[in-house]
Design an enzyme around this catalytic site. Sequence first.
Site, PDB file in Angstrom:
ATOM      1  N   CYS A 120       0.820  -1.224   0.000  1.00 52.94           N
ATOM      2  CA  CYS A 120       0.000   0.000   0.000  1.00 52.94           C
ATOM      3  C   CYS A 120       0.848   1.265   0.000  1.00 52.94           C
ATOM      4  CB  CYS A 120      -0.949  -0.002   1.183  1.00 52.94           C
ATOM      5  SG  CYS A 120      -1.909  -1.504   1.298  1.00 52.94           S
ATOM      6  N   HIS A 147      -3.490   6.876   2.211  1.00 48.86           N
ATOM      7  CA  HIS A 147      -3.901   5.552   1.736  1.00 48.86           C
ATOM      8  C   HIS A 147      -5.295   5.245   2.278  1.00 48.86           C
ATOM      9  CE1 HIS A 147      -4.182   1.424   0.847  1.00 48.86           C
ATOM     10  NE2 HIS A 147      -4.003   1.021   2.089  1.00 48.86           N
ATOM     11  N   ASN A 206     -10.241  -0.582  -0.308  1.00 51.87           N
ATOM     12  CA  ASN A 206      -8.786  -0.441  -0.205  1.00 51.87           C
ATOM     13  C   ASN A 206      -8.158  -1.036  -1.467  1.00 51.87           C
ATOM     14  OD1 ASN A 206      -6.076  -0.857   0.350  1.00 51.87           O
ATOM     15  ND2 ASN A 206      -6.415  -1.579   2.435  1.00 51.87           N
TER      16      ASN A 206
END
Length: 320
Positions: A111, A247, A277
């Site tokens: 990520c 993020h 996500n």
Amino acid sequence: MRARICGTGSCLPKLRVANDDLSKVVDTSDAWIRSRTGIAARHIVTDETTAGMALEAAKQALAEADMRPEELDLIIAASVSADRILPPLSCELQSGLGAVRASAYDLCAACSGFLFALNAAQAYIQSGMFQKILIVGAETLSKLVDWSDRSTCVLFGDGAGAAVVCADEEGVLATVQGSDGARGMVLACEGRPVNNPYVRHEAGNPYVQMNGQEVYRFAVRTVPASVQEALQKAGLAPEDISLFLLHQANRRIIEAVAKRLAQPPEKFPMCLEECGNMSAASVPVLLDRVNKEKKLKKGDKIVLAGFGAGLTWGCAVLVW
Ligand code: ACO
């Protein structure tokens, strides 16, 4: 010289899967997912590929930068879910774009991948090695998720985001990045086993496994600290920043970071409600969204921050 973002783009698969749709697949509910994560839906590939989404996002970013693919010096693709192990995603992208002068490589930092790519672009530009760089975060996480595990499958989505980065007087002011491999197994996905004529290993679990609470604690501690460190390096305070693009793992993490930085939640735009996500794609998809919504003015100071598996984290303070 500094790395300035001069074009952005993004691409999501057409299939939108709402929380209620997921409750037909696993024992979950819209209320649980929304209250724990802020996610309402995610986009999942059907006929799309990681490379195809990356290509579309890259074309948009090049168009906004008014740059021909042949002008690119370098392509960095951040992903943990390329379509194949070889050739690298970045090379497929180079071929798809016709970026014949560019060298290309993939970067695996989960990520944090897009931030690691941006920070690398800043270093290349500062050193004078390259001037025109395409950075991409592209993921098809739906193939790494165990669709019978409700604790993880509700969290993730597929998509791609891209940015064209050029050498300029203004741009990235400060960067921070780090890793803590000793805690890596709190968020893991096993690879292929060693099977050769001399040894035969059992396959590990090929799907994402996560200790959610450990990841949560890591994120709310590390992200504000890395943002503060980057701001300090840039000689700025949180009040000087127009937008913090973090993020998109979880609304509660983002709200906790805003609170620790004593900044209003409006400065922390989100796309996780619609996208879930998307690992390395989260930050560039969000960046493209706020850019297309004209929420960024030339001269604005913004913060980008990624965090995730590794464990890894990366942050950049930049002038738009
Ligand atoms: N639907 C309904 N119930 C569920 C679901 C679901 N999808 N998933 C878990 N539950 C149940 C569990 O079984 C458990 O039930 P029990 O109490 O009967 O055992 C209960 O809900 C609580 O489970 P927890 O895992 O303790 O839930 P928690 O409140 O910690 O929330 C979450 C889980 C959202 C993952 C949280 O830990 C979190 O936000 N972690 C941050 C990590 C993160 O966002 N990771 C994303 C990937 S990593 C990254 O991008 C950085």
